[in-house]
Design a protein around this motif. Sequence first.
Motif, mmCIF file in Angstrom:
data_model
loop_
_atom_site.group_PDB
_atom_site.id
_atom_site.type_symbol
_atom_site.label_atom_id
_atom_site.label_comp_id
_atom_site.label_asym_id
_atom_site.label_seq_id
_atom_site.Cartn_x
_atom_site.Cartn_y
_atom_site.Cartn_z
ATOM 1 N N GLU A 184 -8.470 -18.799 8.294
ATOM 2 C CA GLU A 184 -7.103 -18.649 7.776
ATOM 3 C C GLU A 184 -6.846 -17.152 7.620
ATOM 4 O O GLU A 184 -7.416 -16.497 6.750
ATOM 5 C CB GLU A 184 -6.964 -19.383 6.441
ATOM 6 C CG GLU A 184 -7.161 -20.892 6.536
ATOM 7 C CD GLU A 184 -5.936 -21.629 7.076
ATOM 8 O OE1 GLU A 184 -4.894 -20.983 7.333
ATOM 9 O OE2 GLU A 184 -6.014 -22.863 7.232
ATOM 10 N N CYS A 185 -5.971 -16.645 8.476
ATOM 11 C CA CYS A 185 -5.849 -15.193 8.665
ATOM 12 C C CYS A 185 -4.600 -14.603 8.010
ATOM 13 O O CYS A 185 -4.073 -13.595 8.493
ATOM 14 C CB CYS A 185 -5.832 -14.866 10.158
ATOM 15 S SG CYS A 185 -7.254 -15.505 11.067
ATOM 16 N N GLY A 186 -4.126 -15.175 6.913
ATOM 17 C CA GLY A 186 -2.954 -14.593 6.247
ATOM 18 C C GLY A 186 -1.680 -14.815 7.048
ATOM 19 O O GLY A 186 -1.630 -15.662 7.946
ATOM 20 N N HIS A 187 -0.660 -14.047 6.721
ATOM 21 C CA HIS A 187 0.660 -14.254 7.324
ATOM 22 C C HIS A 187 0.673 -13.966 8.827
ATOM 23 O O HIS A 187 -0.054 -13.098 9.304
ATOM 24 C CB HIS A 187 1.692 -13.339 6.659
ATOM 25 C CG HIS A 187 2.008 -13.714 5.247
ATOM 26 N ND1 HIS A 187 2.623 -14.900 4.906
ATOM 27 C CD2 HIS A 187 1.780 -13.079 4.079
ATOM 28 C CE1 HIS A 187 2.770 -14.958 3.590
ATOM 29 N NE2 HIS A 187 2.255 -13.867 3.059
ATOM 30 N N SER A 188 1.549 -14.674 9.533
ATOM 31 C CA SER A 188 1.782 -14.417 10.961
ATOM 32 C C SER A 188 2.446 -13.052 11.150
ATOM 33 O O SER A 188 3.153 -12.569 10.264
ATOM 34 C CB SER A 188 2.724 -15.473 11.556
ATOM 35 O OG SER A 188 2.121 -16.732 11.589
ATOM 36 N N GLY A 189 2.225 -12.466 12.308
ATOM 37 C CA GLY A 189 2.968 -11.270 12.691
ATOM 38 C C GLY A 189 2.453 -9.983 12.077
ATOM 39 O O GLY A 189 3.120 -8.945 12.166
ATOM 40 N N ILE A 190 1.266 -10.016 11.462
ATOM 41 C CA ILE A 190 0.700 -8.817 10.844
ATOM 42 C C ILE A 190 -0.460 -8.330 11.719
ATOM 43 O O ILE A 190 -1.435 -9.064 11.936
ATOM 44 C CB ILE A 190 0.164 -9.121 9.422
ATOM 45 C CG1 ILE A 190 1.229 -9.823 8.568
ATOM 46 C CG2 ILE A 190 -0.383 -7.867 8.754
ATOM 47 C CD1 ILE A 190 2.332 -8.943 8.078
ATOM 48 N N ALA A 191 -0.354 -7.095 12.208
ATOM 49 C CA ALA A 191 -1.349 -6.591 13.163
ATOM 50 C C ALA A 191 -2.760 -6.634 12.587
ATOM 51 O O ALA A 191 -3.712 -6.963 13.290
ATOM 52 C CB ALA A 191 -0.979 -5.173 13.593
ATOM 53 N N ALA A 192 -2.916 -6.299 11.292
ATOM 54 C CA ALA A 192 -4.265 -6.265 10.702
ATOM 55 C C ALA A 192 -4.902 -7.652 10.724
ATOM 56 O O ALA A 192 -6.130 -7.779 10.888
ATOM 57 C CB ALA A 192 -4.201 -5.742 9.269
ATOM 58 N N ASN A 193 -4.089 -8.688 10.572
ATOM 59 C CA ASN A 193 -4.628 -10.055 10.599
ATOM 60 C C ASN A 193 -5.070 -10.417 12.017
ATOM 61 O O ASN A 193 -6.090 -11.093 12.217
ATOM 62 C CB ASN A 193 -3.578 -11.039 10.095
ATOM 63 C CG ASN A 193 -3.253 -10.827 8.617
ATOM 64 O OD1 ASN A 193 -4.037 -10.204 7.895
ATOM 65 N ND2 ASN A 193 -2.107 -11.322 8.184
#
Length: 328
Positions: A184-193
Motif C-alpha cells: 500500500e503505497c500511499g496516495h496516487s500520483g505522488i512521484a515518491a510513492n
Amino acid sequence: MPLHRLDALPDLSAIAARDVRSVFPESALIALEGRHTQPLFLSVLIHGNETVGWEALKRLQAWLADHPLPRSLLIFIGNVRAAERQARMVPGRPDYNRIWRAGETPEHDLAAQVTEIVRGARPFAAIDLHNNTGANPHYALVHHDRAEDLQLTSLFSPNAMLTRNPPGTCSEAMSAFCPAITAECGHSGIAANEEAAFNLVRDILHLDHWRGAPDRPLDVYTVMGRILIDPEARMVFEHGAQGDVEFPASLEKWNFFDRPAGSTFARILNGGNPVRVTTETGQDVTGLCFAREGDRLILKRDFTPAMLTTNEAAIRADCLGYLMEKTG
Ligand SMILES: [Zn+2]
C-alpha cells in the motif's frame, strides 16, 4: 474475460494509466525472462484508479533499457476497463481485488486462470501494488508470519498488517504458494510513492534467496476490527459542529500511531451507539474496544488505527478505518 499473454512489454513511456487499453485492450499477463528463472509475480492496476503500479512499471521499463533483468517477471495488468474510467472498479462488475477465490463471475475465471499460471511458474515472490485514500504511511498487507513474507515486507516498509481478509485478494491467493504482500503505497500520483514501489520491485528482483529474517525492524499488527459508522449518524470532523459523532479534523494523522488505552477517539453528541467495531467474521466487538466517559468515546485498550479516512463517501461505502494491535 480474455487474458492476453505476451513475452515483451510494449513501450509504456508515454502511456498514462487511463490510456492503458491503447496497449493492453484486455487484462494481460506478460512474461519477461531474467537471469534467475524463478519469477517475481507483479500485479498492477487491480484497482483502476491506483496508478502506482503502472508508474512503477514504467520506471522499471526505463531502468531495463540499460540493466539486464536479474530475475524473471510475470506481470499482471489488472482491471484495464476501470483504469480507463479512472475508477477503482467498473460499476456493476466485481472488485478485482475480491475475485481471487472460487466464484461465479467471468472475473473469477480470469483470476483463477492467472493463479494457475503463476502457481505453475513456482514464483519467488508476489507483490501487488496499490494506493490508498487516507493519509497512511507505506504499509504492507501480509498473510502469513513466515520469515520470507516478513523479509519481503521489511524491504518495503516497517509497517505490516497481518490479515487474511478481506477474502479474495490477489496477494492472499498468491501466499498459498509463495511469499506475497499487498504493498500500500500511499496516495496516487505522488512521484515518491512510485519510486518506493519501483525500489521494492528492483530490490526483490536482485534478491538471491530468502535470509529467514526481516532485513529491517518490523512492526507487525493484527486487525481487531473495522470501525463502522451508523448510516443514520451525521459525522463531523471539526470541534463544535452540529452532528451526532465528532472526530478530530486530524483523524488521519493517527494512522499507524499507537493510541493508548483511555485516549479519546470520538465524541458522541446525541447519545446512541453510532460507532461500532466488527471483526473480520462480522462479530461485534465494540465493547472490547470502546468505553464511554460522558460524551467521550475512549479506547479501552492500546490500539493502533490504520486506514482512517475523513472522506465521507469512503466511510459510507466501506468503513472509517481499522483498529489494530501490535503482535509480540
Ligand atoms: Zn487498492
